[in-house]
Enzyme design. Structure first.
Site, PDB file in Angstrom:
ATOM      1  N   ASP A  96     -94.417 -41.732 -30.534  1.00  0.00           N
ATOM      2  CA  ASP A  96     -94.031 -41.898 -29.136  1.00  0.00           C
ATOM      3  C   ASP A  96     -92.554 -41.554 -28.902  1.00  0.00           C
ATOM      4  OD1 ASP A  96     -92.970 -43.992 -30.538  1.00  0.00           O
ATOM      5  OD2 ASP A  96     -93.559 -45.554 -29.102  1.00  0.00           O
ATOM      6  N   HIS A 133     -82.565 -16.662 -41.682  1.00  0.00           N
ATOM      7  CA  HIS A 133     -82.632 -17.855 -40.848  1.00  0.00           C
ATOM      8  C   HIS A 133     -82.736 -19.102 -41.732  1.00  0.00           C
ATOM      9  CE1 HIS A 133     -84.029 -15.624 -36.943  1.00  0.00           C
ATOM     10  NE2 HIS A 133     -82.775 -15.414 -37.247  1.00  0.00           N
ATOM     11  N   ASP A 138     -73.643 -19.455 -39.347  1.00  0.00           N
ATOM     12  CA  ASP A 138     -74.082 -18.907 -38.061  1.00  0.00           C
ATOM     13  C   ASP A 138     -74.343 -20.109 -37.164  1.00  0.00           C
ATOM     14  OD1 ASP A 138     -75.395 -17.705 -35.913  1.00  0.00           O
ATOM     15  OD2 ASP A 138     -76.493 -16.284 -37.172  1.00  0.00           O
ATOM     16  N   ASP A 171     -72.767 -17.634 -29.933  1.00  0.00           N
ATOM     17  CA  ASP A 171     -73.487 -17.262 -31.161  1.00  0.00           C
ATOM     18  C   ASP A 171     -72.505 -16.542 -32.079  1.00  0.00           C
ATOM     19  OD1 ASP A 171     -75.297 -16.535 -33.103  1.00  0.00           O
ATOM     20  OD2 ASP A 171     -76.526 -15.258 -31.818  1.00  0.00           O
ATOM     21  N   HIS A 201     -82.153  -6.240 -40.082  1.00  0.00           N
ATOM     22  CA  HIS A 201     -82.243  -6.641 -38.676  1.00  0.00           C
ATOM     23  C   HIS A 201     -81.495  -5.624 -37.813  1.00  0.00           C
ATOM     24  CE1 HIS A 201     -78.080  -8.177 -38.876  1.00  0.00           C
ATOM     25  NE2 HIS A 201     -78.424  -8.766 -40.024  1.00  0.00           N
ATOM     26  N   HIS A 259     -78.148  -8.690 -29.844  1.00  0.00           N
ATOM     27  CA  HIS A 259     -79.105  -9.093 -28.816  1.00  0.00           C
ATOM     28  C   HIS A 259     -78.338  -9.571 -27.592  1.00  0.00           C
ATOM     29  CE1 HIS A 259     -78.118 -13.258 -29.944  1.00  0.00           C
ATOM     30  NE2 HIS A 259     -78.256 -12.871 -31.198  1.00  0.00           N
ATOM     31  N   HIS A 294     -81.096 -15.887 -27.705  1.00  0.00           N
ATOM     32  CA  HIS A 294     -81.709 -14.563 -27.626  1.00  0.00           C
ATOM     33  C   HIS A 294     -82.147 -14.414 -26.179  1.00  0.00           C
ATOM     34  CE1 HIS A 294     -82.703 -14.882 -32.196  1.00  0.00           C
ATOM     35  NE2 HIS A 294     -81.462 -14.504 -31.982  1.00  0.00           N
ATOM     36  N   GLU A 331     -73.513  -7.947 -34.749  1.00  0.00           N
ATOM     37  CA  GLU A 331     -73.656  -8.731 -35.977  1.00  0.00           C
ATOM     38  C   GLU A 331     -74.244  -7.926 -37.140  1.00  0.00           C
ATOM     39  OE1 GLU A 331     -76.878 -11.701 -35.676  1.00  0.00           O
ATOM     40  OE2 GLU A 331     -76.953 -11.206 -33.546  1.00  0.00           O
ATOM     41  N   TYR A 355     -76.996  -7.970 -47.249  1.00  0.00           N
ATOM     42  CA  TYR A 355     -77.547  -9.102 -47.987  1.00  0.00           C
ATOM     43  C   TYR A 355     -78.147  -8.574 -49.287  1.00  0.00           C
ATOM     44  CZ  TYR A 355     -77.516 -10.307 -43.034  1.00  0.00           C
ATOM     45  OH  TYR A 355     -77.165 -10.458 -41.718  1.00  0.00           O
ATOM     46  N   ARG A 403     -72.449 -11.557 -43.120  1.00  0.00           N
ATOM     47  CA  ARG A 403     -72.735 -11.191 -41.727  1.00  0.00           C
ATOM     48  C   ARG A 403     -71.522 -11.605 -40.904  1.00  0.00           C
ATOM     49  NH1 ARG A 403     -77.315 -13.334 -41.181  1.00  0.00           N
ATOM     50  NH2 ARG A 403     -76.949 -15.270 -40.021  1.00  0.00           N
ATOM     51  N   GLU A 462     -70.330 -11.828 -36.845  1.00  0.00           N
ATOM     52  CA  GLU A 462     -70.914 -11.762 -35.508  1.00  0.00           C
ATOM     53  C   GLU A 462     -69.926 -12.230 -34.453  1.00  0.00           C
ATOM     54  OE1 GLU A 462     -74.938 -13.373 -33.222  1.00  0.00           O
ATOM     55  OE2 GLU A 462     -74.202 -14.412 -35.005  1.00  0.00           O
TER      56      GLU A 462
END
Length: 438
Positions: free
Chosen positions: A36, A239, A256, A267, A348, A352, A359, A381, A385, A403, A405
């Site tokens: 709940d 991710h 990130d 971002d 990737h 975006h 996104h 970005e 890797y 990375r 960004e």
């Protein structure tokens, strides 16, 4: 954001509607976490964009009238002292009128009575197709259809509201830009604090706490998305969400994370050495990615596109991978691109849209070839890797991930990098960390 901002958003949508149209915009609902217990409520982005109203279960209606007096109606949870003891104050009908600019307001219980009346003799209805509200609209349509012999007409055309509204959300006005600058500022400072705290012996979860507590302390409503705090080879998971590993000496951190302020996201991704000094291999891969990233930020201009930027990113990163010994140095860049050899290490796209959703909404065009316009905000970005088990890579590079960004606003002239005040060069990062940790 002020009431005027939301009024302008509604006016923008009404301007693109035809006379006689009715737009029905549902709010978000509470979502059960377990048993709940509910997740903390976040309002539906489209609903908030048009109303600024943040109570669950509500409904907004915009009516484009022949008289020229367009109407904004809100259906809201009723005032309920017993529930408000548990859940907090509600605006109620009076608040919807006085605080949120509704021309008319009703309690939620009035929806089934009022909506059929509003739908009578309309030609078109706009709503998010596929959303649960569609079932209720169909029920109201059938009710009206049963009264056709009385001269009542049911709407004959149903359009997806998002096709119009998301184009509006794509182009930010000055008020929205200011909020996004604030979200970027808070997020950048949180990343700097992580650089100070992220020493060997600390942990990913500690840094997650540092970042997210700073967001809240500076007035951000929440995280814009699940924070990625990845040490060492964890950064190779795009991710990564576990955020529970110990930080070791010699690791690089890939973080990130972004704050959400007044419903708008930042971002940012930073990559830096836990001990404050890049190793030789770490510096090589970091500077290779940074060179590409900084060049692409400068290329964010009106008239460019994600397609153009990603093509350039692929070309530059492929050449960088050759220089790092990841791809065949004797092969031509064109051949490596055609064979998609680069996708082993860059899988990737370059970025975006960014806005109310991390996104964000809005068309990218066929093959992502939509041209940028002033007021659009996007991320840049690039990354490389190198999986720890990749036996074809030089041993010193295995398990490294970088990375970088930034959030970039398209203007009439040069791009505005909303996150430009972060230390980005290897030298600046090392200098900042040495001073801040002294």
């Amino acid at each position: 954001m002020t009431g005027i901002d939301y009024q302008n958003h509604r006016a923008q949508l009404l301007n693109d509607m035809e006379v006689g149209d009715l737009a029905v915009i549902p709010a978000g609902d509470l979502v059960t976490r377990n048993n709940d217990v509910h997740y903390r409520f976040r309002q539906d982005s489209d609903f908030r964009h048009l109303t600024g109203f943040c109570e669950p279960g509500s409904l907004a209606v915009l009516a484009k009238e022949e008289s020229g007096k367009d109407r904004f109606l809100l259906f809201v949870p009723p005032k309920d002292p017993a529930r408000e003891i548990w859940d907090g104050p509600r605006a109620g009908v009076e608040g919807a009128l006085a605080q949120f600019g509704a021309d008319e307001a009703f309690e939620l219980s009035a929806i089934d009575e009022q909506l059929p009346k509003l739908l009578e003799n309309r030609q078109r209805v706009l709503y998010p197709l596929g959303a649960p509200i569609g079932e209720r609209i169909e029920r109201w349509r059938l009710q009206l259809g049963a009264r056709v012999r009385m001269g009542i007409q049911a709407p004959g055309h149903y359009l997806d509201l998002r096709g119009i509204l998301h184009e509006h959300r794509l182009r930010k006005n000055e008020g929205e830009m200011q909020v996004m600058r604030r979200a970027a500022q808070i997020s950048a400072e949180a990343h700097r604090k992580a650089m100070v705290e992220g020493r060997p012996g600390s942990s990913e979860n500690h840094l997650e706490g540092v970042i997210e507590s700073y967001f809240r302390s500076e007035g951000a409503e929440r995280i814009a998305y699940g924070s990625i705090v990845a040490t060492g080879a964890n950064g190779c998971v795009l991710h990564y969400i576990n955020n529970n590993s110990r930080i070791e000496d010699g690791d690089m951190l890939l973080i990130d994370a972004g704050a959400e302020v007044e419903g708008y996201a930042a971002d940012i991704t930073t990559t830096w050495p836990a001990n404050g000094r890049f190793g030789e291999a770490q510096r090589r891969i970091y500077e290779a990615v940074l060179d590409v990233q900084q060049d692409l930020v400068r290329r964010v201009r009106a008239g460019s596109s994600f397609q153009a930027l990603n093509n350039e990113a692929v070309r530059q990163l492929t050449a960088a991978m050759q220089g790092l010994g990841l791809l065949d140095e004797k092969a031509s860049v064109d051949d490596l691109i055609e064979s998609e050899a680069y996708k082993t290490y860059y899988m990737h796209s370059i970025g975006h849209w960014l806005g109310r959703d991390v996104h964000d909404v809005g068309s990218y065009g066929p093959q992502r070839n939509r041209t940028f316009e002033p007021g659009m905000v996007l991320t840049i970005e690039p990354g490389i890797y190198i999986p720890p088990g990749d036996e074809t890579a030089p041993p010193s590079l295995r398990g490294l991930a970088v990375r970088i960004e930034d959030d970039v606003l398209v203007t009439e002239d040069a791009p505005e990098n909303l996150t430009a005040d972060l230390p980005r060069t290897a030298e600046d990062i090392e200098a900042f960390m040495a001073q801040a940790r002294a």
